[in-house]
Design a protein around this motif. Sequence first.
Motif, PDB file in Angstrom:
ATOM      1  N   VAL A 119     -23.451  -9.892  46.696  1.00 14.74           N
ATOM      2  CA  VAL A 119     -22.856 -11.303  47.250  1.00 14.74           C
ATOM      3  C   VAL A 119     -22.214 -11.800  46.244  1.00 14.74           C
ATOM      4  O   VAL A 119     -22.374 -11.741  45.102  1.00 14.74           O
ATOM      5  N   LEU A 120     -20.905 -12.356  46.631  1.00 14.55           N
ATOM      6  CA  LEU A 120     -19.956 -13.063  45.686  1.00 14.55           C
ATOM      7  C   LEU A 120     -20.453 -14.434  45.556  1.00 14.55           C
ATOM      8  O   LEU A 120     -20.860 -15.112  46.687  1.00 14.55           O
ATOM      9  N   ALA A 121     -20.938 -14.892  44.364  1.00 13.70           N
ATOM     10  CA  ALA A 121     -21.392 -16.201  44.192  1.00 13.70           C
ATOM     11  C   ALA A 121     -20.056 -17.232  44.122  1.00 13.70           C
ATOM     12  O   ALA A 121     -19.194 -16.925  43.966  1.00 13.70           O
ATOM     13  N   PRO A 122     -20.419 -18.306  44.532  1.00  4.88           N
ATOM     14  CA  PRO A 122     -19.737 -19.400  44.517  1.00  4.88           C
ATOM     15  C   PRO A 122     -19.211 -19.760  43.109  1.00  4.88           C
ATOM     16  O   PRO A 122     -19.942 -19.987  42.150  1.00  4.88           O
ATOM     17  N   ILE A 123     -17.803 -19.723  42.907  1.00  9.07           N
ATOM     18  CA  ILE A 123     -17.037 -19.947  41.721  1.00  9.07           C
ATOM     19  C   ILE A 123     -16.055 -20.925  42.260  1.00  9.07           C
ATOM     20  O   ILE A 123     -15.223 -20.571  42.874  1.00  9.07           O
ATOM     21  N   GLY A 124     -15.800 -22.210  41.382  1.00  6.59           N
ATOM     22  CA  GLY A 124     -15.009 -23.021  41.741  1.00  6.59           C
ATOM     23  C   GLY A 124     -13.903 -22.807  41.130  1.00  6.59           C
ATOM     24  O   GLY A 124     -13.486 -21.799  40.366  1.00  6.59           O
ATOM     25  N   SER A 125     -12.647 -23.316  41.782  1.00  9.15           N
ATOM     26  CA  SER A 125     -11.356 -23.418  41.332  1.00  9.15           C
ATOM     27  C   SER A 125     -10.368 -22.009  40.989  1.00  9.15           C
ATOM     28  O   SER A 125     -10.020 -21.731  39.869  1.00  9.15           O
ATOM     29  N   GLN A 126     -10.694 -21.190  41.873  1.00  7.62           N
ATOM     30  CA  GLN A 126     -10.345 -19.653  41.426  1.00  7.62           C
ATOM     31  C   GLN A 126      -9.033 -19.633  41.432  1.00  7.62           C
ATOM     32  O   GLN A 126      -8.372 -18.451  40.998  1.00  7.62           O
ATOM     33  N   ARG A 127      -8.293 -20.519  41.681  1.00  4.05           N
ATOM     34  CA  ARG A 127      -6.568 -20.371  41.492  1.00  4.05           C
ATOM     35  C   ARG A 127      -6.400 -20.761  40.184  1.00  4.05           C
ATOM     36  O   ARG A 127      -5.371 -20.385  39.664  1.00  4.05           O
ATOM     37  N   ALA A 128      -7.245 -21.263  39.390  1.00  8.35           N
ATOM     38  CA  ALA A 128      -7.113 -21.369  37.901  1.00  8.35           C
ATOM     39  C   ALA A 128      -7.197 -19.677  37.306  1.00  8.35           C
ATOM     40  O   ALA A 128      -6.793 -19.788  36.048  1.00  8.35           O
ATOM     41  N   PHE A 129      -7.243 -18.907  38.195  1.00  4.91           N
ATOM     42  CA  PHE A 129      -7.555 -17.339  37.354  1.00  4.91           C
ATOM     43  C   PHE A 129      -6.647 -16.457  38.141  1.00  4.91           C
ATOM     44  O   PHE A 129      -6.034 -15.359  37.691  1.00  4.91           O
ATOM     45  N   LEU A 150     -19.017 -19.716  49.335  1.00  2.00           N
ATOM     46  CA  LEU A 150     -17.656 -20.661  48.843  1.00  2.00           C
ATOM     47  C   LEU A 150     -18.200 -21.698  47.896  1.00  2.00           C
ATOM     48  O   LEU A 150     -18.914 -22.278  48.546  1.00  2.00           O
ATOM     49  N   SER A 151     -17.535 -22.093  46.994  1.00  2.00           N
ATOM     50  CA  SER A 151     -17.929 -23.394  46.199  1.00  2.00           C
ATOM     51  C   SER A 151     -17.443 -24.545  46.720  1.00  2.00           C
ATOM     52  O   SER A 151     -16.173 -24.498  47.692  1.00  2.00           O
ATOM     53  N   THR A 152     -18.103 -25.648  46.520  1.00  2.00           N
ATOM     54  CA  THR A 152     -17.576 -27.027  46.965  1.00  2.00           C
ATOM     55  C   THR A 152     -16.187 -27.095  46.344  1.00  2.00           C
ATOM     56  O   THR A 152     -15.498 -27.816  46.774  1.00  2.00           O
ATOM     57  N   GLN A 153     -16.186 -26.629  45.171  1.00  2.00           N
ATOM     58  CA  GLN A 153     -14.993 -26.828  44.279  1.00  2.00           C
ATOM     59  C   GLN A 153     -13.789 -25.843  44.776  1.00  2.00           C
ATOM     60  O   GLN A 153     -13.064 -25.662  43.536  1.00  2.00           O
ATOM     61  N   THR A 154     -13.863 -25.063  45.608  1.00  2.00           N
ATOM     62  CA  THR A 154     -12.869 -24.050  46.164  1.00  2.00           C
ATOM     63  C   THR A 154     -11.318 -24.791  45.976  1.00  2.00           C
ATOM     64  O   THR A 154     -11.114 -25.821  46.504  1.00  2.00           O
ATOM     65  N   TRP A 170     -20.811 -18.252  53.569  1.00  2.00           N
ATOM     66  CA  TRP A 170     -21.845 -19.120  53.149  1.00  2.00           C
ATOM     67  C   TRP A 170     -21.155 -20.377  52.437  1.00  2.00           C
ATOM     68  O   TRP A 170     -20.222 -19.990  51.738  1.00  2.00           O
ATOM     69  N   TYR A 171     -21.711 -21.504  52.557  1.00  2.00           N
ATOM     70  CA  TYR A 171     -21.159 -22.873  51.814  1.00  2.00           C
ATOM     71  C   TYR A 171     -22.091 -23.307  50.699  1.00  2.00           C
ATOM     72  O   TYR A 171     -23.091 -23.430  51.062  1.00  2.00           O
ATOM     73  N   GLN A 172     -21.515 -23.388  49.696  1.00  2.00           N
ATOM     74  CA  GLN A 172     -22.351 -24.000  48.553  1.00  2.00           C
ATOM     75  C   GLN A 172     -21.901 -25.365  48.386  1.00  2.00           C
ATOM     76  O   GLN A 172     -20.818 -25.807  48.373  1.00  2.00           O
ATOM     77  N   LEU A 173     -23.152 -26.227  48.210  1.00  2.00           N
ATOM     78  CA  LEU A 173     -22.771 -27.754  48.323  1.00  2.00           C
ATOM     79  C   LEU A 173     -23.127 -28.404  46.822  1.00  2.00           C
ATOM     80  O   LEU A 173     -24.164 -28.306  46.347  1.00  2.00           O
ATOM     81  N   GLY A 356     -38.639  -7.846  44.115  1.00  2.00           N
ATOM     82  CA  GLY A 356     -38.819  -8.747  45.052  1.00  2.00           C
ATOM     83  C   GLY A 356     -37.601  -9.538  45.603  1.00  2.00           C
ATOM     84  O   GLY A 356     -37.549 -10.375  46.575  1.00  2.00           O
ATOM     85  N   ALA A 357     -36.218  -9.325  45.078  1.00  2.00           N
ATOM     86  CA  ALA A 357     -35.215  -9.931  45.414  1.00  2.00           C
ATOM     87  C   ALA A 357     -34.735  -9.469  46.613  1.00  2.00           C
ATOM     88  O   ALA A 357     -35.037  -8.291  47.059  1.00  2.00           O
ATOM     89  N   SER A 358     -34.129 -10.419  47.477  1.00  2.00           N
ATOM     90  CA  SER A 358     -33.601 -10.131  49.014  1.00  2.00           C
ATOM     91  C   SER A 358     -32.267  -9.613  48.924  1.00  2.00           C
ATOM     92  O   SER A 358     -31.884  -8.787  49.758  1.00  2.00           O
ATOM     93  N   ALA A 359     -31.262 -10.182  47.814  1.00  2.00           N
ATOM     94  CA  ALA A 359     -30.010  -9.812  47.552  1.00  2.00           C
ATOM     95  C   ALA A 359     -29.689 -10.279  46.177  1.00  2.00           C
ATOM     96  O   ALA A 359     -30.625 -11.146  45.604  1.00  2.00           O
ATOM     97  N   ILE A 360     -28.479 -10.104  45.591  1.00  2.00           N
ATOM     98  CA  ILE A 360     -28.356 -10.378  44.355  1.00  2.00           C
ATOM     99  C   ILE A 360     -26.867 -11.049  44.151  1.00  2.00           C
ATOM    100  O   ILE A 360     -25.920 -10.629  45.082  1.00  2.00           O
ATOM    101  N   MET A 361     -26.467 -12.200  43.332  1.00  2.00           N
ATOM    102  CA  MET A 361     -24.785 -12.605  43.524  1.00  2.00           C
ATOM    103  C   MET A 361     -24.406 -12.149  41.868  1.00  2.00           C
ATOM    104  O   MET A 361     -24.957 -12.216  41.136  1.00  2.00           O
ATOM    105  N   VAL A 362     -23.225 -11.941  42.328  1.00  2.00           N
ATOM    106  CA  VAL A 362     -22.347 -11.700  41.170  1.00  2.00           C
ATOM    107  C   VAL A 362     -21.274 -12.651  40.866  1.00  2.00           C
ATOM    108  O   VAL A 362     -20.595 -12.999  42.116  1.00  2.00           O
ATOM    109  N   GLY A 363     -21.222 -13.109  39.581  1.00  2.00           N
ATOM    110  CA  GLY A 363     -20.163 -14.413  39.362  1.00  2.00           C
ATOM    111  C   GLY A 363     -19.180 -13.894  38.648  1.00  2.00           C
ATOM    112  O   GLY A 363     -17.805 -13.452  39.062  1.00  2.00           O
TER     113      GLY A 363
END
Length: 416
Positions: A119-129, A150-154, A170-173, A356-363
């Motif tokens: 899963v793609l982890a929520p990372i803020g401000s991706q236009r900085a990259f 998606l990060s709140t800080q998107t 999915w939305y991160q708050l 026992g994880a159901s999924a993993i996120m990569v940041g």
Amino acid sequence: MTSQCRARRQLLQFLAASPFLSPLAAVASGLQASTSPLEDLITSPEQALNVFDFEAVARQRLPPAHFGYMATGVDDDATVRANRDGFNRFQLRVRRLIDVRQIDTSVSLFGVTWPTPIVLAPIGSQRAFHADGELAAARAAKTGKHLQMLSTQTSTSVEDVIRERGEPVWYQLYPTDQWTVTRALVQRAQSAGCPALALTVDLQGGSNRETATRARRRDTRDCLSCHKPVQGATGSSGMGSALPDGKPMFAGLDMSQVRSLQAAGADWDYARRLRDSTTMKFLIKGIVTREDAELAVEHGIDGVIVSNHGGRGEESARGTIESLVEVVEGTKGRIPVIVDGGFRRGTDIFKAMALGASAIMVGRPYIWGLSAFGQPGVEAVLDIMRREFRVVMRQAGTIRVSDINRSHLVDRQIGK
Ligand SMILES: Cc1cc2nc3c(=O)[nH]c(=O)nc-3n(C[C@H](O)[C@H](O)[C@H](O)COP(=O)(O)O)c2cc1C
């Protein structure tokens, strides 16, 4: 100086100066592989052997302050390292002579099947990259059929990201310290069609990001032309970016009373109140103990995410793969457990699924890909991780993800 010493010194000087042998010199001096010389940098995503190849390019391409924002942990960055080191605690026990021609990497989350547990982890401000920011990540997630959070800080609105992804994210708050603003964020995510909301709870007390601060000092650009300092802001990141100045998810909201993106007074009643304010599935991101996992189940939380914010919260010096063990003991299979922090290799994913994880996120890795080459870079990073995961599943004789279990690991600490 003896002649032996002189010869040794000359050899080291030669190694340090040699463009061909300098990686060796870097290893000898204890530097990390990411300091490889420019001539080792890949120039297209296809050249990458592994996800670390993108980090080196990102380091070269990004302004120091933006690379520092991405790379930083807290204090001595020990928790960033612990997230990687934690995987070494577990060895693989693989089985032989199993027909592995057909491998199924799919997992199910809340009744929805995803072809991959990555899963793609929520990372803020991706236009900085990269100028395409979250939209490039969404297109890459679509290509590889990944769930994206998606990060709140998107830096791009949830509606635009969902359009580009072709299905809801999915939305991160981040709750903020004003309930009316928090509620408006939740309602917007719900109206946009997000099926799940993850409340991040691991920055409630503030974090000391020295690597980011040092990197900003090295940056000679005029940061204030993009970041406006916000009067009265509280938080760790400085430059006023502790508050979402100009971020699209806050457009149209009355931010005059907001002083922090965190709700310092939040407790389990607060979490329950938030959960009751939405029909979305409600997860908590940042759980690292058995006790809190049990409380999450008791409070009717739909899922937990084992995370230490990529080592950016407190300097616990504890890897999330180690926290996963006790969180899974706490939830006892009653709710999904997702984990992130330091996932770079297919074997890392395999170990988490075995625990026992159901999924993993990569940041960070997909942000390295984004910074280096935009959408094709993100696609390549995800592709490499999917490929490595398939290979280790085959090597271990596990045909389905549900075949991967505790018997496939040895915990070095207990010897079984
Ligand atoms: C640059 C950066 C920005 C992040 N922004 C957020 C965010 O806005 N919300 C959040 O819940 N987590 C955020 N995180 C944490 C990630 O969601 C995730 O927990 C972490 O990156 C996983 O570790 P990894 O980078 O080692 O893969 C951020 C992490 C980084 C590196």
